[in-house]
Design an enzyme around this catalytic site. Sequence first.
Site, PDB file in Angstrom:
ATOM      1  CB  CYS A 277      -4.659  -4.229   5.439  1.00 22.90           C
ATOM      2  SG  CYS A 277      -3.881  -5.628   6.164  1.00 22.90           S
TER       3      CYS A 277
HETATM    4  N1  SAJ Z   1      -4.421  -3.127  -5.236  1.00 25.73           N
HETATM    5  C1  SAJ Z   1      -4.874  -2.468  -6.367  1.00 25.73           C
HETATM    6  N2  SAJ Z   1      -4.056  -1.545  -6.944  1.00 25.73           N
HETATM    7  C2  SAJ Z   1      -2.816  -1.264  -6.439  1.00 25.73           C
HETATM    8  C3  SAJ Z   1      -2.380  -1.947  -5.274  1.00 25.73           C
HETATM    9  C4  SAJ Z   1      -3.201  -2.882  -4.687  1.00 25.73           C
HETATM   10  O1  SAJ Z   1      -5.979  -2.693  -6.850  1.00 25.73           O
HETATM   11  O2  SAJ Z   1      -2.107  -0.437  -7.020  1.00 25.73           O
HETATM   12  C5  SAJ Z   1      -5.307  -4.098  -4.600  1.00 25.73           C
HETATM   13  C6  SAJ Z   1      -4.693  -5.491  -4.474  1.00 25.73           C
HETATM   14  O3  SAJ Z   1      -4.983  -6.270  -5.616  1.00 25.73           O
HETATM   15  C7  SAJ Z   1      -5.402  -6.033  -3.238  1.00 25.73           C
HETATM   16  C8  SAJ Z   1      -5.621  -4.790  -2.399  1.00 25.73           C
HETATM   17  O4  SAJ Z   1      -5.521  -3.672  -3.272  1.00 25.73           O
HETATM   18  O5  SAJ Z   1      -6.653  -6.587  -3.562  1.00 25.73           O
HETATM   19  C9  SAJ Z   1      -4.614  -4.643  -1.283  1.00 25.73           C
HETATM   20  O6  SAJ Z   1      -3.298  -4.812  -1.829  1.00 25.73           O
HETATM   21  P1  SAJ Z   1      -2.034  -4.443  -0.899  1.00 25.73           P
HETATM   22  O7  SAJ Z   1      -0.830  -5.072  -1.434  1.00 25.73           O
HETATM   23  O8  SAJ Z   1      -1.966  -2.999  -0.629  1.00 25.73           O
HETATM   24  O9  SAJ Z   1      -2.550  -5.068   0.475  1.00 25.73           O
HETATM   25  P2  SAJ Z   1      -2.049  -6.121   1.532  1.00 25.73           P
HETATM   26  O10 SAJ Z   1      -3.142  -6.137   2.524  1.00 25.73           O
HETATM   27  O11 SAJ Z   1      -1.565  -7.396   0.990  1.00 25.73           O
HETATM   28  O12 SAJ Z   1      -0.761  -5.485   2.154  1.00 25.73           O
HETATM   29  C10 SAJ Z   1      -0.831  -4.230   2.636  1.00 25.73           C
HETATM   30  C11 SAJ Z   1       0.609  -3.792   2.604  1.00 25.73           C
HETATM   31  N3  SAJ Z   1       0.912  -3.548   1.209  1.00 25.73           N
HETATM   32  C12 SAJ Z   1       1.780  -2.689   0.711  1.00 25.73           C
HETATM   33  O13 SAJ Z   1       2.236  -1.801   1.374  1.00 25.73           O
HETATM   34  C13 SAJ Z   1       2.224  -2.908  -0.707  1.00 25.73           C
HETATM   35  C14 SAJ Z   1       0.699  -2.718   3.553  1.00 25.73           C
HETATM   36  O14 SAJ Z   1      -0.173  -1.705   3.150  1.00 25.73           O
HETATM   37  C15 SAJ Z   1       0.415  -3.210   4.948  1.00 25.73           C
HETATM   38  O15 SAJ Z   1       1.640  -3.518   5.561  1.00 25.73           O
HETATM   39  C16 SAJ Z   1      -0.466  -4.420   4.972  1.00 25.73           C
HETATM   40  O16 SAJ Z   1      -1.406  -4.246   3.939  1.00 25.73           O
HETATM   41  C17 SAJ Z   1      -1.124  -4.499   6.332  1.00 25.73           C
HETATM   42  O17 SAJ Z   1      -1.122  -5.589   6.892  1.00 25.73           O
HETATM   43  O18 SAJ Z   1      -1.565  -3.480   6.845  1.00 25.73           O
END
Ligand code: SAJ
Length: 441
Positions: A277
Amino acid sequence: MLPVSVKEELLRKIESHHANVVVIGLGYVGLPLAVEKGNVGFNVIGIEKNEERVKLINAGMNYIPDVNGEELRKLTLEGRLSATCSFDCLKKADVIIMCVPTPLTENRDPDISQIVLVTEQIAKHLRSGQLVTLESTTYPGTTQEVILPHLLKNGLKVGEDFFLAYSPERVDPGNKRFKTKNIAKIVGGVTPACLEVGCNFYGQTIQQVVGVSSPAASEMIKVFENTYRAVNIALVNELMFICDKMGLDVWEIVKAAGTKPFGIQTFYPGPGVGGHCIPVDPYYLTWKVKEYDFYSNLIELAVQINIKASYFVANKISKALNQQKKSLYESRVLILGAAYKRDVDDARESPAVKIMSILAGEGAKVVYHDPYIPEVELSRKLILKSIDLTAEEIARADCVVIATDHSCFDYELIVNNADILVDARNAIGDTMKGRREIIKI
Ligand code: SAJ
């Protein structure tokens, strides 16, 4: 007595939970949704192209960590949930939900080929009295410009004979607190009747449904949410580069800034962004806006910064070896964690895997350990398998890197046996400070 309209008849089936529901795509979005709908009494059939998955479902076996295996088994035993590879069941469906992947092509353009393929199948079986919704993340305009024209070929009228809406999935894999039923659901209908039927259907199992003005608005909300995250993560990654130059601890900065009770949301720097995502969705927006003769500098730059974070960590590793008069070339580097984030079993677009590729490209002997990811393919010729995490393997490495901070790792063992330890996730933090030179990014 006036004849019951098509819409009223469909609403009656939905409200009585007698509607036949077909979910196309039984991945981390489709399967939880199918189980939620089955749990309230709908008869659900999943269409899934992966035959292994079809067999597992029909044997009552779960493969998505966020799904309750016992609930799934019970539904299959009761015949309220089944799976198939065939689209034939579409003709009996009252509600059809598309939950298929929307990746990028080789040159980072949106790839909605799976949406088109499935839409063509739905169009073949479309009949009066059906609700069709798309949940896959896509660029604003997909429902109206791509899906609707295919469905109209049947001569049926949208909003009268069939109903079409876009309702983005918002699943956060591994999130124990927010599940499908307690995450607010956005719905945008092609017509007011489509909106009404779509909101009614999702409202049967989801606590909060938010109707919006159009499918395009609904599509934009989703890509905005994930682009918002990508841009803010890029901000803290750039802060990481700046703090590195200035000799400041970026983790201390972001953590302390987070004590402000308003006006700031805490994001954390890291080795880059992975998953299906956050590294992908911004491209759907920047690609579409070019059609309007507009170029999004901020979003494009954020994507580049997040990619740069992986090279930043790889450079840190090279420097750490250098300080011990070791060349990266032929050094043995043990990468801990291959998944794209903590406690998930998915390595798509994983920054950890990207770092492995960068290091291997520089001639390092890369090995990794990840209990969730049995193997990674760095190239057609280089496929790595996860090794056991032992004191010997840790001590044997010239450099150990915490690339994904899984909760199950024995950090005491890692700190006590690593010669050089690069912590790209602040997993060690201050817990074992002073035990050893830990290089924080
Ligand atoms: N990450 C960072 N720093 C942060 C947060 C995340 O480096 O502060 C990195 C993570 O390690 C990862 C990537 O970004 O590699 C994405 O992390 P994530 O938790 O945002 O991504 P997903 O794909 O597991 O889940 C996200 C959902 N996450 C949250 O809202 C917390 C949401 O954005 C969506 O519902 C989902 O993608 C989707 O399917 O669209």
